[in-house]
Enzyme design. Structure first.
Site, mmCIF file in Angstrom:
data_model
loop_
_atom_site.group_PDB
_atom_site.id
_atom_site.type_symbol
_atom_site.label_atom_id
_atom_site.label_comp_id
_atom_site.label_asym_id
_atom_site.label_seq_id
_atom_site.Cartn_x
_atom_site.Cartn_y
_atom_site.Cartn_z
ATOM 1 N N ARG A 273 -56.540 -36.020 -51.037
ATOM 2 C CA ARG A 273 -57.276 -36.016 -51.246
ATOM 3 C C ARG A 273 -58.830 -35.034 -51.873
ATOM 4 O O ARG A 273 -59.660 -35.275 -52.377
ATOM 5 C CB ARG A 273 -58.466 -37.071 -50.427
ATOM 6 C CG ARG A 273 -57.960 -37.998 -50.389
ATOM 7 C CD ARG A 273 -58.756 -39.145 -49.266
ATOM 8 N NE ARG A 273 -58.602 -41.135 -49.402
ATOM 9 C CZ ARG A 273 -58.080 -41.015 -47.971
ATOM 10 N NH1 ARG A 273 -57.028 -40.652 -47.529
ATOM 11 N NH2 ARG A 273 -57.198 -42.381 -48.549
ATOM 12 N N HIS B 107 -46.463 -32.286 -48.846
ATOM 13 C CA HIS B 107 -45.695 -33.536 -48.797
ATOM 14 C C HIS B 107 -43.996 -32.372 -49.161
ATOM 15 O O HIS B 107 -42.667 -33.084 -48.395
ATOM 16 C CB HIS B 107 -45.386 -34.864 -49.844
ATOM 17 C CG HIS B 107 -46.667 -35.375 -49.674
ATOM 18 N ND1 HIS B 107 -48.321 -34.703 -50.911
ATOM 19 C CD2 HIS B 107 -47.586 -36.675 -48.882
ATOM 20 C CE1 HIS B 107 -49.047 -35.897 -50.148
ATOM 21 N NE2 HIS B 107 -48.531 -36.952 -49.441
ATOM 22 N N LYS C 40 -51.458 -33.123 -40.001
ATOM 23 C CA LYS C 40 -53.015 -33.703 -40.287
ATOM 24 C C LYS C 40 -53.493 -35.214 -39.889
ATOM 25 O O LYS C 40 -54.920 -34.860 -39.635
ATOM 26 C CB LYS C 40 -53.479 -33.136 -41.880
ATOM 27 C CG LYS C 40 -54.816 -33.183 -42.395
ATOM 28 C CD LYS C 40 -54.856 -33.372 -44.091
ATOM 29 C CE LYS C 40 -53.991 -33.883 -44.699
ATOM 30 N NZ LYS C 40 -54.930 -35.645 -44.382
#
Ligand code: PAF
Length: 286
Positions: free
Chosen positions: A188, A38, A150
């Protein structure tokens, strides 16, 4: 500490004010639980713009009833510190009631692109993503928005939405940021046990094998899919799909893949579903 606004009207006012002062806006939408991937998006936005704003919002409408909405990691203070360190200027962290007031009824669908890959497995997911991102884009106004590759299908859905709705947004797809062992960074990944984390390297190993074969002239979709699948099937708990598809329409390819094709994977390690992909003929070697 970085400024944070929770009201949609305040977020819009900040962005309008920046533009009125002649500043270009870069926007990074997130669900928080931020990692270096990020922060690379924030830095990429900074390179394109004068002011960078980020949203941190775990969007309920993109989670199915049996998905991880309630356990999705949340750490707004940690996220704010990370965003500040990457050069972000403002965080928009609305409540669910702010984004979806009780009279909220509008939904956005990019139906053709929902038919493939994650769409059938996560019904309603891309409608939730398109709806919330459309809301964000309407608040931000003219801007450059940066998304990670992604979530390749998400990026394709959002590009189509921006094109079809004439939204004044330039979308930038940022290359996947990987851990040293090749695993694509994801919030995750935090759910993985050490063994699952180790096994998850198989995703990038499979993609690398396909990339190498493609570089040596292999063009058969089935052969390429088999190369990707082999290391994953040995260690994953299940594979949702390994798809060789047109990189723009996401339509599966059978036969010859030509000079450019997407290979996308979704596989489960324990209860954690991980994604990875590569665009053959376009992405740098893994
Ligand atoms: O990629 C994500 O984190 C989310 O899907 C997004 C784009 C922030 C929408 O909730």
């Amino acid at each position: 500490m970085i400024s944070t606004v929770v009201a949609a009207a305040e977020f819009r006012a900040f962005c309008d004010l920046q533009r009125a002062a002649g500043r270009r806006i870069g926007f990074v939408p997130t669900m928080g639980a931020l990692h270096d991937g990020h922060l690379a998006l924030v830095r990429a936005a900074k390179a394109e713009a004068d002011v960078v704003v980020a949203s941190v919002f775990v969007n309920p409408t993109q989670f199915g009833p049996n998905e991880d909405f309630s356990k999705y990691p949340r750490d707004l203070d940690g996220d704010r510190a990370k965003l500040a360190s990457a050069g972000c200027d403002l965080v928009f962290a609305p409540t669910a009631a702010e984004m979806y007031p009780t009279n909220d009824v509008t939904r956005v669908r990019v139906a053709p692109l929902e038919q493939f890959l994650c769409g059938p497995i996560r019904p309603g997911h891309f409608e939730g993503v398109a709806t919330v991102v459309s809301k964000f884009f309407h608040l931000v106004g003219p801007a450059t928005a940066v998304f990670g590759r992604k979530d390749y299908q998400q990026l394709a859905v959002l590009r189509a939405m921006v094109r079809d709705l004439f939204l004044p947004i330039t979308i930038v797809g940022h290359p996947i940021v990987r851990e040293a062992d090749g695993l694509a960074m994801s919030s995750r990944n935090a759910y993985l046990t050490p063994t699952q984390r180790h096994n998850a390297q198989a995703l990038s190993q499979g993609l690398r094998a396909a990339q190498q074969a493609f570089a040596q002239g292999v063009r058969g979709a089935d052969e390429l899919a088999a190369l990707v699948t082999a290391p994953i099937v040995a260690v994953a708990d299940s594979i949702d799909y390994v798809s060789v598809a047109d990189a723009d329409t996401l339509v599966p390819i059978s036969g010859d893949v030509g000079n450019r094709a997407l290979i996308a994977i979704a596989a489960r390690f324990g209860g954690t579903r991980l994604l990875d992909n590569v665009v053959l003929g376009e992405d740098a070697p893994l």
